[in-house]
Enzyme design. Sequence first.
Site, short mmCIF file in Angstrom:
data_model
loop_
_atom_site.label_atom_id
_atom_site.label_comp_id
_atom_site.label_asym_id
_atom_site.label_seq_id
_atom_site.Cartn_x
_atom_site.Cartn_y
_atom_site.Cartn_z
N ASP A 28 0.84 -1.20 0.00
CA ASP A 28 0.00 0.00 0.00
C ASP A 28 0.87 1.25 0.00
O ASP A 28 1.92 1.28 0.65
CB ASP A 28 -0.87 0.05 1.26
CG ASP A 28 -2.14 -0.78 1.13
OD1 ASP A 28 -2.13 -1.75 0.35
OD2 ASP A 28 -3.12 -0.47 1.82
N CYS A 53 -8.36 4.71 1.31
CA CYS A 53 -8.98 4.62 2.64
C CYS A 53 -8.21 5.46 3.65
O CYS A 53 -7.09 5.88 3.40
CB CYS A 53 -9.02 3.18 3.11
SG CYS A 53 -9.96 2.06 2.06
N TYR A 93 -8.04 -14.04 4.97
CA TYR A 93 -6.80 -13.54 5.57
C TYR A 93 -7.04 -12.80 6.88
O TYR A 93 -6.09 -12.27 7.47
CB TYR A 93 -6.08 -12.61 4.59
CG TYR A 93 -6.92 -11.43 4.13
CD1 TYR A 93 -7.00 -10.28 4.87
CD2 TYR A 93 -7.66 -11.52 2.96
CE1 TYR A 93 -7.80 -9.22 4.46
CE2 TYR A 93 -8.45 -10.47 2.54
CZ TYR A 93 -8.50 -9.31 3.30
OH TYR A 93 -9.31 -8.28 2.88
N ASN A 104 -17.45 12.79 3.51
CA ASN A 104 -16.93 13.92 2.74
C ASN A 104 -16.87 15.11 3.68
O ASN A 104 -17.73 15.24 4.57
CB ASN A 104 -17.86 14.30 1.58
CG ASN A 104 -17.78 13.36 0.40
OD1 ASN A 104 -16.85 12.56 0.28
ND2 ASN A 104 -18.77 13.44 -0.46
N HIS A 145 -17.10 9.94 -0.01
CA HIS A 145 -16.20 9.25 -0.94
C HIS A 145 -14.85 8.89 -0.33
O HIS A 145 -13.95 8.45 -1.05
CB HIS A 145 -16.00 10.10 -2.19
CG HIS A 145 -17.25 10.22 -3.01
ND1 HIS A 145 -18.17 11.21 -2.82
CD2 HIS A 145 -17.75 9.43 -4.00
CE1 HIS A 145 -19.17 11.06 -3.66
NE2 HIS A 145 -18.95 9.99 -4.39
N GLU A 183 -4.04 0.38 -1.89
CA GLU A 183 -3.34 -0.77 -2.45
C GLU A 183 -2.82 -0.47 -3.85
O GLU A 183 -3.49 0.19 -4.65
CB GLU A 183 -4.27 -1.97 -2.51
CG GLU A 183 -3.63 -3.22 -3.11
CD GLU A 183 -4.58 -4.40 -3.22
OE1 GLU A 183 -4.18 -5.43 -3.78
OE2 GLU A 183 -5.73 -4.28 -2.74
#
Length: 225
Positions: A28, A53, A93, A104, A145, A183
Amino acid sequence: MIEEAIKAIKNGEIVLIYDSDDRESETDMIAAAEFMTTAKMTTIRKHAGGLVCMPVSSENCDKLGIPFMVDILKEAYDKYPVLEELYPNDISYDEKSAFSITVNHRETYTGIPDDDRAKTERELALLCKAGKQKEFGKYFRAPGHVTLLRAEKDAVLTREGHTELTVALLEMAGLEPVGVCCEMIGDNGKSMPVSETRKYAEENNHVFISGDEIIEAYKEFKKNN
């Protein structure tokens, strides 16, 4: 390498974190949210490409009043039974998702352009840094978002995901433990192999560090703090 990673994150730079071969096997791009700019958001969108994120420490989440998304969905089971059927109990995982709510900043328009997302990320970190978490609803709206991730208490001592790795690195750097992570996806649409993310880091002057290095350093950090 931990010293270089701490120095880079304190300087507002993007750092690449590879979790481990035994977990998601993904790298990431991460950054301190308090230093987010439109330019950094553009770099993350173009050169990472996954879901952007915001890892937030458990302490900040408690003060903001935001739960795990799975807990919100549980509250709605009676009215919407399908939500119980959708429970993510088969993540190979991990035991459960770190996802919380999406937000937002109220001064953004759609919330999705790079300048809007950078503002949301930066202003949330600065809100927490100023100790104004109780004013969360005054400045932010949901849904939005930017996806918030709720870190486990004691970060990587409890869970070893990128959420906790980001928070741990920020804590060791003495920064507000509110970050940005995304990622890295290759041109083939799959997670970029670690050999390629290492090469990208070298070619673009980013610090590359493994999750194991952060975990070991954080254990020592917690012993002394």
